[in-house]
Design an enzyme around this catalytic site. Structure first.
Site, mmCIF file in Angstrom:
data_model
loop_
_atom_site.group_PDB
_atom_site.id
_atom_site.type_symbol
_atom_site.label_atom_id
_atom_site.label_comp_id
_atom_site.label_asym_id
_atom_site.label_seq_id
_atom_site.Cartn_x
_atom_site.Cartn_y
_atom_site.Cartn_z
ATOM 1 N N SER A 48 0.797 -1.232 0.000
ATOM 2 C CA SER A 48 0.000 0.000 0.000
ATOM 3 C C SER A 48 0.825 1.277 0.000
ATOM 4 C CB SER A 48 -0.928 0.015 1.221
ATOM 5 O OG SER A 48 -0.177 -0.047 2.426
ATOM 6 N N ASP A 349 -4.161 7.821 8.107
ATOM 7 C CA ASP A 349 -4.921 6.872 8.905
ATOM 8 C C ASP A 349 -3.973 6.160 9.862
ATOM 9 O OD1 ASP A 349 -3.550 5.038 7.316
ATOM 10 O OD2 ASP A 349 -5.288 4.535 6.078
ATOM 11 N N HIS A 352 -0.793 4.905 7.242
ATOM 12 C CA HIS A 352 -0.301 5.527 6.017
ATOM 13 C C HIS A 352 -0.177 7.039 6.143
ATOM 14 C CE1 HIS A 352 -2.618 1.851 4.948
ATOM 15 N NE2 HIS A 352 -1.551 1.619 4.209
#
Length: 369
Positions: A48, A349, A352
């Site tokens: 991610s 979040d 990240h």
């Protein structure tokens, strides 16, 4: 990282600190090898931290509002308020961000800047979330350049750079599945009790598992370079103990040192692996992007770039521990809160960075990119 086994993750690394018996930070040489090289294409492998739209998991947060609120104003599959590491590296090279693999039709104008194969939640091994791990991502890439009518020729590959990220999903899966190399399965195939698995298997196997992860990553880097890609940049592990998913336990005030020591150990092994790979070549094609030090530099306001007032606190946060950024109830009501200005937050979040966070971290990289 997309998994949230915070208690186990922290305790695992506490046990790890007992194994290593070391409390100081290892400083290691990382960057050399890209000066004078101007790639025309960027190929991306990982998770991610680099994904720009591949993740297909049902209800993936990266496709929910408010992800993408800063750029481009709507979700695009990036795990951030906007741009991620891939975007900044591409821009620094004078390239447009390469298209996510799932969206390309292989027309020349789609793939002229490369392809992004990174997939949120994955690692070098099987993790908690579905999706192609790094080996499979490389397999897909190889199938595109080795078939009867490859979309890239040798010249294309020789003028390309690969970006590789590995952000900790293997370790989250290791802990959550029981803390052994067999992910919580005994020799006869039975599941051990959580207590015996956690306290016995982790103590015995964690250091070995970190070595296995880095060794597999080394193999993957070698495979990517073996396809003909000229240069390979691999991200060091970020300071795991500074992620909001960990610092929430002290109201986002302080990083967890034992978690960070585990990341440092991973990075020390990675440094040795990359040095070994470069020693076997004439042009040192492998380089490490030190996300550990760049994150720390920004979080401690030592980078000289933008300063974040509460750097460990995420901008987007679930209203309770049951919920995450982007969650809504059956009536469409938000189960999260968002800060007034995401550009004032380093973290988006629990795991990240925001677009501003990634920009600051990239500027702080002691990198030839």
């Amino acid at each position: 990282m997309e998994t949230q086994n915070l208690f186990f993750f922290s305790l695992c690394f506490f046990l790890f600190s007992l194994l290593t018996g070391s409390s100081h930070h290892h400083h290691y040489q990382l960057h050399h090898g890209l000066y004078g090289f101007q790639p025309t294409k960027l190929f991306v492998f990982g998770d991610s931290y680099a994904d720009t739209g591949n993740t297909r998991i049902k209800n993936s947060s990266s496709w929910k509002f408010p992800y993408g609120i800063t750029f481009p104003g709507k979700p695009t599959g990036r795990f951030s308020s906007g741009r991620v590491l891939t975007d900044y590296i591409a821009k620094s090279l004078g390239l447009k961000t390469p298209i996510a693999y799932r969206w390309t039709n292989y027309e020349p104008d789609h793939v002229q800047y490369g392809i992004n194969f990174a997939y949120g939640g994955t690692g070098v091994f099987k993790t908690l979330l579905p999706g192609p791990n790094m080996t499979t991502q490389i397999d897909i890439f190889q199938s595109l350049i080795n078939d009867g009518s490859p979309i890239y020729n040798t010249s294309d590959l020789q003028s390309s750079l690969a970006l590789v990220t590995l952000s900790g999903n293997d370790y989250s899966a290791y802990v959550a599945k029981g803390g052994s190399q067999t992910f919580g399965t005994t020799e006869n195939g039975a599941k051990p009790s959580p207590i015996s698995s956690f306290f016995v298997e982790i103590r015995r196997d964690l250091e070995t598992f970190i070595n296995l992860v880095v060794n597999q990553l080394k193999t993957n880097l070698e495979r990517i370079h073996g396809t003909g890609v000229k240069k390979v940049a691999v991200a060091a592990l970020q300071p795991l103990g500074c992620l909001p998913g960990r610092t929430i336990q002290n109201s986002f005030q302080q990083c967890n040192d034992t978690d960070n020591k585990a990341a440092t150990y991973h990075n020390r092994l990675l440094t040795e692996a990359v040095a070994n790979l470069n020693n076997g070549t004439n042009d040192s094609p492998f380089v490490i992007l030190d996300l550990y030090d760049s994150f720390i530099s920004v979080l401690q306001n030592k980078s000289g770039s933008v300063k974040f007032e509460t750097p460990l606190k995420p901008c987007c946060l679930g209203i309770s521990s049951e919920y995450s950024c982007g969650d809504i109830d059956d009536k469409g009501e938000k189960l999260y809160t968002v800060c007034e200005n995401p550009e004032n937050a380093f973290f988006w979040d629990m795991y990240h960075p925001t677009q501003a966070g990634w920009h600051a971290a990239f500027l702080a990289l002691n990198s030839p990119l």
